[in-house]
Design a protein around this motif. Structure first.
Motif, PDB file in Angstrom:
ATOM      1  N   TYR A  11       0.831  -1.219   0.000  1.00 28.77           N
ATOM      2  CA  TYR A  11       0.000   0.000   0.000  1.00 28.77           C
ATOM      3  C   TYR A  11       0.869   1.275   0.000  1.00 28.77           C
ATOM      4  O   TYR A  11       0.433   2.341   0.378  1.00 28.77           O
ATOM      5  CB  TYR A  11      -0.939  -0.032   1.219  1.00 28.77           C
ATOM      6  N   VAL A  12       2.126   1.105  -0.434  1.00 25.10           N
ATOM      7  CA  VAL A  12       3.067   2.246  -0.455  1.00 25.10           C
ATOM      8  C   VAL A  12       3.419   2.535  -1.906  1.00 25.10           C
ATOM      9  O   VAL A  12       3.975   1.681  -2.602  1.00 25.10           O
ATOM     10  CB  VAL A  12       4.368   1.887   0.319  1.00 25.10           C
ATOM     11  N   THR A  13       3.083   3.733  -2.387  1.00 24.95           N
ATOM     12  CA  THR A  13       3.504   4.087  -3.748  1.00 24.95           C
ATOM     13  C   THR A  13       3.694   5.599  -3.873  1.00 24.95           C
ATOM     14  O   THR A  13       3.074   6.382  -3.151  1.00 24.95           O
ATOM     15  CB  THR A  13       2.531   3.529  -4.817  1.00 24.95           C
ATOM     16  N   GLY A  14       4.617   5.985  -4.768  1.00 25.80           N
ATOM     17  CA  GLY A  14       4.894   7.402  -5.026  1.00 25.80           C
ATOM     18  C   GLY A  14       5.747   8.067  -3.953  1.00 25.80           C
ATOM     19  O   GLY A  14       5.900   9.287  -3.943  1.00 25.80           O
ATOM     20  N   GLN A  15       6.333   7.260  -3.068  1.00 27.46           N
ATOM     21  CA  GLN A  15       7.067   7.816  -1.926  1.00 27.46           C
ATOM     22  C   GLN A  15       8.580   7.875  -2.174  1.00 27.46           C
ATOM     23  O   GLN A  15       9.115   7.166  -3.017  1.00 27.46           O
ATOM     24  CB  GLN A  15       6.805   6.976  -0.669  1.00 27.46           C
ATOM     25  N   THR A  16       9.225   8.712  -1.391  1.00 30.19           N
ATOM     26  CA  THR A  16      10.688   8.753  -1.382  1.00 30.19           C
ATOM     27  C   THR A  16      11.128   8.472   0.047  1.00 30.19           C
ATOM     28  O   THR A  16      10.741   9.201   0.969  1.00 30.19           O
ATOM     29  CB  THR A  16      11.196  10.156  -1.788  1.00 30.19           C
ATOM     30  N   ILE A  17      11.879   7.405   0.218  1.00 27.99           N
ATOM     31  CA  ILE A  17      12.346   7.057   1.572  1.00 27.99           C
ATOM     32  C   ILE A  17      13.834   7.418   1.682  1.00 27.99           C
ATOM     33  O   ILE A  17      14.650   6.938   0.879  1.00 27.99           O
ATOM     34  CB  ILE A  17      12.136   5.552   1.869  1.00 27.99           C
ATOM     35  N   THR A  18      14.168   8.270   2.637  1.00 33.62           N
ATOM     36  CA  THR A  18      15.577   8.627   2.809  1.00 33.62           C
ATOM     37  C   THR A  18      16.269   7.591   3.697  1.00 33.62           C
ATOM     38  O   THR A  18      15.671   7.052   4.632  1.00 33.62           O
ATOM     39  CB  THR A  18      15.734  10.034   3.442  1.00 33.62           C
ATOM     40  N   VAL A  19      17.522   7.300   3.335  1.00 33.23           N
ATOM     41  CA  VAL A  19      18.352   6.360   4.116  1.00 33.23           C
ATOM     42  C   VAL A  19      19.647   7.108   4.358  1.00 33.23           C
ATOM     43  O   VAL A  19      20.598   7.030   3.561  1.00 33.23           O
ATOM     44  CB  VAL A  19      18.621   5.062   3.308  1.00 33.23           C
ATOM     45  N   ASP A  20      19.664   7.939   5.417  1.00 30.98           N
ATOM     46  CA  ASP A  20      20.734   8.938   5.519  1.00 30.98           C
ATOM     47  C   ASP A  20      21.181   9.255   6.938  1.00 30.98           C
ATOM     48  O   ASP A  20      21.788  10.313   7.168  1.00 30.98           O
ATOM     49  CB  ASP A  20      20.264  10.237   4.834  1.00 30.98           C
ATOM     50  N   GLY A  21      20.874   8.368   7.883  1.00 29.07           N
ATOM     51  CA  GLY A  21      21.300   8.617   9.265  1.00 29.07           C
ATOM     52  C   GLY A  21      20.695   9.875   9.851  1.00 29.07           C
ATOM     53  O   GLY A  21      21.245  10.466  10.780  1.00 29.07           O
ATOM     54  N   GLY A  22      19.570  10.329   9.264  1.00 29.50           N
ATOM     55  CA  GLY A  22      18.862  11.492   9.814  1.00 29.50           C
ATOM     56  C   GLY A  22      19.297  12.827   9.242  1.00 29.50           C
ATOM     57  O   GLY A  22      18.918  13.888   9.729  1.00 29.50           O
ATOM     58  N   MET A  23      20.098  12.775   8.149  1.00 23.00           N
ATOM     59  CA  MET A  23      20.652  14.027   7.597  1.00 23.00           C
ATOM     60  C   MET A  23      19.573  14.982   7.082  1.00 23.00           C
ATOM     61  O   MET A  23      19.635  16.181   7.292  1.00 23.00           O
ATOM     62  CB  MET A  23      21.618  13.656   6.472  1.00 23.00           C
ATOM     63  N   VAL A  24      18.585  14.426   6.365  1.00 22.42           N
ATOM     64  CA  VAL A  24      17.494  15.262   5.845  1.00 22.42           C
ATOM     65  C   VAL A  24      16.196  14.788   6.499  1.00 22.42           C
ATOM     66  O   VAL A  24      15.840  13.629   6.383  1.00 22.42           O
ATOM     67  CB  VAL A  24      17.359  15.115   4.307  1.00 22.42           C
ATOM     68  N   MET A  25      15.542  15.697   7.196  1.00 26.53           N
ATOM     69  CA  MET A  25      14.254  15.324   7.806  1.00 26.53           C
ATOM     70  C   MET A  25      13.183  16.233   7.230  1.00 26.53           C
ATOM     71  O   MET A  25      13.345  17.449   7.236  1.00 26.53           O
ATOM     72  CB  MET A  25      14.321  15.476   9.322  1.00 26.53           C
TER      73      MET A  25
END
Ligand code: NAP
Length: 247
Positions: A232-246
């Motif tokens: 049920y997840v589409t059109g999303q951008t998931i950041t994997v960055d140790g919290g750099m961009v919130m």
């Protein structure tokens, strides 16, 4: 196994983050197409995947050439019967400050990162629409969210991937095809190894977790997006960055 008998096409899969995605997917039961400009390295990665007991196909592929991408997808359909998952991972940098950036540096990065992603999505979308299922995962970057000195071409290409992903998600949702992007921060690969020490030091100060990520950190998020758990997840951008961009 979360990807049992799925077929995954991974561009730029010979090394770095792409290779890690390939290995994680294979361990979860997927058969893998390692598509890369570097056939020798792609074949080595494919052999390692076969060592895990899965089918693997090494494909020499330059994502900038649509005819070759289409041809490659047809080969996959012939040999493996379907494409369930596409991971658009092939990407390059050619950094320079805007005032010094050449047309060639701009074009090269936009061509591989953005046009290459479009080419691969277009080529797999027909078989995915026919089979009424599919997962499209595109590797963007936090630079596409925040911009960066010396990376006008790269930032624009990655922001373009995020917008392209949202459009594909809207157009293909009714066919049970999910499209999402993953935006890594600073990950330990050859791409970041060549950054100057001063840049690395500054980046570290901006990462709340104060460490670089690993290719597996990115691969694990891709695994979630490729699996049924993200249906049920589409059109999303998931950041994997140790919290750099919130957000
Ligand atoms: P990498 O180590 O440089 O690996 C990229 C792979 O893509 C290489 O095997 C490369 O082949 C291949 N490739 C380049 N141009 C291609 C083309 N036209 N067609 C097909 N394959 C091509 O890069 P990485 O660090 O793993 O990055 C993978 C992805 O993550 C990229 O999209 C990158 O922008 C993104 N990303 C990385 C980081 C990071 O910190 N590393 C952060 C954010 C986003 P050759 O090099 O042999 O030509």
């Amino acid at each position: 196994m979360r990807l049992k008998d799925k077929v995954a096409l991974i561009t730029g899969g010979a090394r770095g983050i792409g290779r890690s995605i390939a290995m994680v997917f294979a361990r979860e039961g997927a058969d893998i197409v390692v598509a890369d400009v570097n056939l020798e390295l792609a074949s080595k990665t494919a052999a390692e995947i076969e060592g895990l007991g899965r089918k693997a196909l090494a494909l020499e592929l330059d994502v900038t050439d649509f005819a070759k991408v289409e041809d490659g997808v047809n080969k996959i359909l012939d040999k493996l019967g379907k494409v369930d998952i596409l991971v658009n991972n092939a990407g390059i940098t050619k950094d320079n400050l805007l005032l010094r950036m050449s047309q060639a540096e701009w074009d090269a990065v936009i061509n591989v990162n953005l046009k290459g992603t479009f080419n691969c999505i277009k080529a797999v979308s027909r078989p995915m629409v026919k089979q009424r299922s599919g997962r499209i995962i595109s590797i963007a970057s936090i630079i596409g969210l925040m911009g960066n000195w010396g990376q006008a071409n790269y930032a624009a290409s990655k922001a373009g991937i995020i917008a392209l992903t949202k459009t594909v998600a809207k157009e293909l949702a009714s066919r049970n095809i999910n499209a999402n992007s993953v935006a890594p921060g600073f990950i330990q690969t050859d791409m970041t190894a060549k950054l100057p020490e001063e840049v690395k030091r500054k980046m570290m100060e901006a990462i709340p977790m104060a460490k670089l990520g690993t290719p597996e950190d990115v691969a694990n998020v891709c695994l979630f997006l490729a699996s049924d758990e993200s249906s049920y997840v589409t059109g999303q951008t998931i950041t994997v960055d140790g919290g750099m961009v919130m957000a």
